[in-house]
Every structure is written in structure tokens, then in C-alpha cells.
Design an enzyme around this catalytic site. Structure first.
Site, PDB file in Angstrom:
ATOM      1  N   SER A 159       0.814   8.090  -7.619  1.00 50.54           N
ATOM      2  CA  SER A 159      -0.419   7.206  -7.677  1.00 50.54           C
ATOM      3  C   SER A 159      -0.928   6.879  -6.216  1.00 50.54           C
ATOM      4  O   SER A 159      -2.119   6.914  -5.749  1.00 50.54           O
ATOM      5  CB  SER A 159      -0.042   6.026  -8.612  1.00 50.54           C
ATOM      6  N   GLU A 169      15.019  -1.268  -2.033  1.00 54.29           N
ATOM      7  CA  GLU A 169      14.209  -1.041  -3.238  1.00 54.29           C
ATOM      8  C   GLU A 169      13.945  -2.563  -3.827  1.00 54.29           C
ATOM      9  O   GLU A 169      14.728  -3.376  -3.879  1.00 54.29           O
ATOM     10  CB  GLU A 169      14.835  -0.387  -4.493  1.00 54.29           C
ATOM     11  N   HIS A 170      12.417  -2.770  -4.267  1.00 55.14           N
ATOM     12  CA  HIS A 170      11.950  -4.072  -4.613  1.00 55.14           C
ATOM     13  C   HIS A 170      12.131  -5.133  -3.451  1.00 55.14           C
ATOM     14  O   HIS A 170      12.344  -6.161  -3.637  1.00 55.14           O
ATOM     15  CB  HIS A 170      12.740  -4.260  -5.802  1.00 55.14           C
ATOM     16  N   GLU A 198      -4.694  -0.579  -6.284  1.00 52.53           N
ATOM     17  CA  GLU A 198      -3.669  -0.507  -7.455  1.00 52.53           C
ATOM     18  C   GLU A 198      -3.400  -1.967  -7.858  1.00 52.53           C
ATOM     19  O   GLU A 198      -3.310  -2.209  -8.977  1.00 52.53           O
ATOM     20  CB  GLU A 198      -2.345   0.018  -6.969  1.00 52.53           C
ATOM     21  N   ASP A 252       4.770   2.517  -0.896  1.00 55.56           N
ATOM     22  CA  ASP A 252       4.327   3.742  -1.090  1.00 55.56           C
ATOM     23  C   ASP A 252       3.116   4.453  -0.413  1.00 55.56           C
ATOM     24  O   ASP A 252       2.994   5.240   0.042  1.00 55.56           O
ATOM     25  CB  ASP A 252       3.907   3.678  -2.690  1.00 55.56           C
ATOM     26  N   ASP A 296       9.822  -4.693  -0.560  1.00 58.76           N
ATOM     27  CA  ASP A 296       8.474  -5.014  -0.009  1.00 58.76           C
ATOM     28  C   ASP A 296       7.706  -5.856  -0.358  1.00 58.76           C
ATOM     29  O   ASP A 296       7.301  -6.473   0.541  1.00 58.76           O
ATOM     30  CB  ASP A 296       7.881  -3.525  -0.219  1.00 58.76           C
ATOM     31  N   GLY A 331       5.411  10.438 -13.187  1.00 58.60           N
ATOM     32  CA  GLY A 331       6.505   9.470 -13.877  1.00 58.60           C
ATOM     33  C   GLY A 331       7.808   9.480 -13.324  1.00 58.60           C
ATOM     34  O   GLY A 331       8.823   8.915 -13.735  1.00 58.60           O
ATOM     35  N   ALA A 332       8.096  10.262 -12.012  1.00 62.24           N
ATOM     36  CA  ALA A 332       9.184  10.526 -11.536  1.00 62.24           C
ATOM     37  C   ALA A 332       9.753   9.368 -10.378  1.00 62.24           C
ATOM     38  O   ALA A 332      10.718   9.223 -10.027  1.00 62.24           O
ATOM     39  CB  ALA A 332       9.295  11.864 -10.813  1.00 62.24           C
ATOM     40  N   GLY A 333       8.730   8.682 -10.351  1.00 59.23           N
ATOM     41  CA  GLY A 333       9.030   7.652  -9.161  1.00 59.23           C
ATOM     42  C   GLY A 333       8.717   7.953  -7.760  1.00 59.23           C
ATOM     43  O   GLY A 333       9.210   7.455  -6.921  1.00 59.23           O
TER      44      GLY A 333
HETATM   45  C1  GLA Z   1       7.054   0.852  -6.736  1.00 55.57           C
HETATM   46  C2  GLA Z   1       5.944   0.207  -5.855  1.00 55.57           C
HETATM   47  C3  GLA Z   1       6.554  -0.169  -4.464  1.00 55.57           C
HETATM   48  C4  GLA Z   1       7.994  -0.764  -4.381  1.00 55.57           C
HETATM   49  C5  GLA Z   1       8.988   0.088  -5.469  1.00 55.57           C
HETATM   50  C6  GLA Z   1      10.321  -0.582  -5.697  1.00 55.57           C
HETATM   51  O1  GLA Z   1       7.151   2.059  -6.127  1.00 55.57           O
HETATM   52  O2  GLA Z   1       4.705   0.533  -5.919  1.00 55.57           O
HETATM   53  O3  GLA Z   1       5.738  -1.014  -3.828  1.00 55.57           O
HETATM   54  O4  GLA Z   1       8.016  -1.972  -4.707  1.00 55.57           O
HETATM   55  O5  GLA Z   1       8.327   0.280  -6.971  1.00 55.57           O
HETATM   56  O6  GLA Z   1      10.950  -0.645  -4.297  1.00 55.57           O
END
Ligand code: GLA
Length: 389
Positions: free
Chosen positions: A125, A32-33, A157, A169, A35, A119-121
Site C-alpha cells: 500500500s 515493530e509498532h 492512509e 512504510d 513508529d 497482504g504479506a506485510g
Molecule cells: C504497519 C504500519 C507501520 C508500522 C508497522 C508495525 O506496517 O503501516 O506504520 O506501524 O505496521 O511496525
């Protein structure tokens, strides 16, 4: 999924037969975070999706109906840059990117809706961007390479919506294969499919039902904190080729972090550790050591919460509740953070008890029930029917 519903709604509104495109949401097992720091991620598309019904209309106007919101937006092909409605900007942004790629797109009608919770991650989008991108390319007979579609959607985006998201994503949305997770190297965009053999276990998402407004602004702040960290490390090691945190070791960071301002050192520590964790997680998946994979997920959450500071009370609570539960191998917040879901690796046999206990304690604490989604890994974006107009 009842695809006919979308076809019928389109026909009612626009009186023609549409092309149907399905475009899934995604999970991310770990990474996570990482990319936008050129690290690794381990995402997959899931069986929650957006369906778009689309047909050319032989004018210069684009008409789009968001069925779930009961809203319609209309704009001229040449004026996509003026679109103001937040959800329609994802679509207009992709159109603008296609125009920059000299792809000629004319007027069309579109009705869309679906089951990806907002909004659920889970990247509704990216699903909208890539789904409409594939739809437009198909309607107007343009060949677009899958990676080109991914990059156009990401740029839409970044440049038009204003979130400096990485590539995960959109990549997961387009490249996913049923029953596999994908390890993507975000530096050179090479990727590898891993069978997700979770026979004994299942993936459950617990949705906090909150989305704190900090979300997109803090996301961009984290990104620049990482860039600041890289710049400082580069200055300290002028002889070494460093482009991103992917190129930095913990040892390098340890030498520089005492001189880093504010939280920059913590942010970089988290990212460097997380990039390593993805590799370890892939090994655990390959050897089917799900308990080890789960442990790594808990470590990720700890880092996201304490060092990267993108969690929130609701997410921390949901993860903490699962810690003493034997049936839960691992849990962590998923996606950008500040709300949305946790992802939980749960033994199938204990699933009902886990869900009941988490629902009960969350409701007592926050006065609302978390939503629970059991997800299955699905194919990436694709067309459903041949264009029949
Ligand atoms: C969002 C972003 C992704 C990624 C995640 C965190 O989903 O769109 O590119 O950075 O957060 O991993």
C-alpha cells in the site's frame, strides 16, 4: 524486473508512451509498532516492487488499470473523495492530499502491477501511495520534497483509507538506499544509513499465506491502548515532559502499570523494550555481531506475540520452527501482524536446508506451503525513464 512489459501494456491500452515509476516493498529488521510511539525503526526497501506507467491525458478524468487484478477504475479529478474501490482509494487519497497542498493535478492514465505480494506485510500500500505520488508530481511538474511525499502518503492512509499507520512504510519506500538499512527516529524524523553487510547471511521471508481480518481494526486498537498508557503515565508524572512512550522509562511504567486497565501495561512494556532493542540492534549491526542481532529479533517476536498480541498461530509456528536451527540467527514476525511474513536472518550456507525443513513442517501443520522470498535491499521509489509522451 521487466519494465518494458508495463510500458507495452500501457501503450496497448492508452496508445501513448508513459512515464515509468518503480516503487518498492519494504522489510523491517527490528522496531515493530514503535513508529507511532515516536520510537526507532530499522527498515529498508527490497527488490520486490510495483511499477506504474503513467501519462497525462489532457482531460479531467483519471483512468487507472490494476494489471494484476484485471480491473479498471475511472473518476473525475474533482471527485476523488467518492472513490470506493479499495485499491483505488490509496491513489485517490494521495491525490486528495496533493489537492490540499494546492498542487494542481489534471487528468492522467495509469497502468500498474508488480511483484510485492499482497497482504504479506511488505507494504504494497505504501508503495502504491508513494509511487503514484511521485508519478503525479512528475507528470504535472511539481517539485515535492521527499519528506513531504512521505507525509502526504501517510496522511492519505490515515485519513482516507482509515488505517492509523505510522510513518515507517512510506519513509522506507522513499528514502531507501541499496544495501543499507535506515534507522529512523520517528520523533524528530532524523535518520541514519547503516551498511547492511550480511556477507555470511541472507534475509529470507516466510509468508504464512494468511491475513486474518483482525489486521487493521486491531492495529488502531493497539494505537489507542498506547495513547491510553501515555495519558496515565503523564498524570502520574505531571512535572515531566512526556509526549509518547518514547519519553517513558521502564521505571516510570512500573510505577503506573498496576493501575492500568486491561492489557495496557503489557502493550506499553513491549513498546518501551522494543525501542531499546533497536538501539542494541544497530550496535550489533555496526560491529557485525549477527548472532546478537538475531537474538534481539527473537526477543521482539516474543514481545509481539505475548505482550503486544499481534501475532497468530501461523507466525508463531514459523518462528518456533527456526529456534533449534543453527543456521538461523534470528526470526520474527514482520509488519503490523495477524498474518503476513516472518523475517529470518539465515546463514547462506544453510539456506536450502532451512527452507526445506520449514516448508515441510508448515505444510504438515497447516496444509499449505509457506511462500519463501529471498530479498535484497534496494533503492527507494524513483522514475525509470524520462517522460516521453
Ligand atoms: C504497519 C504500519 C507501520 C508500522 C508497522 C508495525 O506496517 O503501516 O506504520 O506501524 O505496521 O511496525
Amino acid at each position: 524486473m521487466d519494465y518494458r512489459y508495463y510500458e507495452q501494456e500501457f501503450q496497448k491500452k492508452y496508445a501513448r508512451s508513459p512515464l515509468l515509476v518503480r516503487s518498492p516493498g519494504r522489510i523491517n529488521v527490528i522496531g515493530e509498532h514503535t513508529d507511532y510511539n515516536e520510537g526507532f525503526v530499522l527498515p529498508a526497501a527490497v527488490d520486490k516492487e510495483i511499477v506504474l506507467a503513467m501519462a497525462r491525458n489532457d482531460t479531467d478524468t483519471i483512468r487507472i488499470t490494476a494489471l494484476d487484478l484485471g480491473e479498471e477504475v475511472q473518476f473525475e479529478v474533482s471527485q476523488a473523495d467518492r472513490v470506493a474501490e479499495p485499491w483505488a482509494r490509496y491513489i485517490a487519497g494521495v491525490l486528495l492530499q496533493f489537492q490540499q497542498l494546492s498542487m494542481d493535478i489534471g487528468g492522467f492514465d495509469c497502468a500498474f502491477g508488480g511483484t510485492i505480494p499482497l497482504g504479506a506485510g511488505m507494504s504494497s500500500s505504501a508503495a502504491l501511495e508513494c509511487g503514484v505520488g511521485l508519478g503525479m508530481a512528475t507528470l504535472f511538474d511539481h517539485e515535492i520534497e521527499p519528506m513531504e511525499l512521505v507525509k502526504a502518503a501517510q496522511r492519505a492512509e490515515n485519513e482516507f483509507v482509515g488505517v492509523k499507520c505510522g510513518i515507517m512504510d512510506q519513509f522506507a519506500n522513499v528514502f531507501s538506499r541499496k544495501d543499507h538499512v535506515i534507522r529512523l527516529d520517528c520523533r524528530d524524523l532524523s535518520y541514519h544509513y547503516f551498511p547492511a553487510e550480511l556477507d555470511t547471511h541472507t534475509l529470507l521471508l516466510f509468508d504464512t499465506q494468511v491475513k486474518h481480518s483482525l489486521g487493521s481494526s486491531e492495529y488502531n486498537v493497539r494505537r489507542s491502548e498506547c495513547e491510553e498508557g501515555v495519558a496515565l503515565i503523564v498524570r502520574h508524572f505531571p512535572e515531566t515532559q512526556i509526549n509518547s512512550l518514547r519519553d517513558c522509562t521502564k521505571e516510570m511504567l512500573d510505577q503506573v502499570s498496576p493501575r492500568m486497565p486491561g492489557k495496557v501495561g503489557d502493550r506499553c512494556t513491549y513498546v518501551i523494550e522494543e525501542i531499546q532493542r533497536v538501539e542494541q540492534a544497530c550496535n550489533a549491526l555496526q560491529t557485525n555481531e549477527l548472532d546478537r542481532l538475531g537474538k534481539l529479533m527473537y526477543e521482539t517476536h516474543e514481545g509481539l506475540s505475548k505482550k503486544y498480541e499481534v501475532s497468530c498461530a501461523e507466525l508463531d509456528f514459523l518462528v518456533d520452527q527456526t529456534l533449534p536451527m543453527k543456521a538461523v540467527a534470528g526470526a520474527r514476525m514482520m509488519g503490523g501482524g495477524f498474518g503476513g511474513c516472518t523475517i529470518n536472518l539465515v546463514e547462506r550456507s544453510g539456506k536450502e536446508d532451512v527452507v526445506a525443513a520449514v516448508k515441510r513442517s508448515y505444510s504438515e501443520q497447516f496444509d499449505k506451503e509457506p511462500k519463501v522470498y529471498e530479498v535484497n535491499i534496494a533503492e527507494g521509489t524513483g522514475t525509470i525513464n524520462a517522460f516521453a509522451s
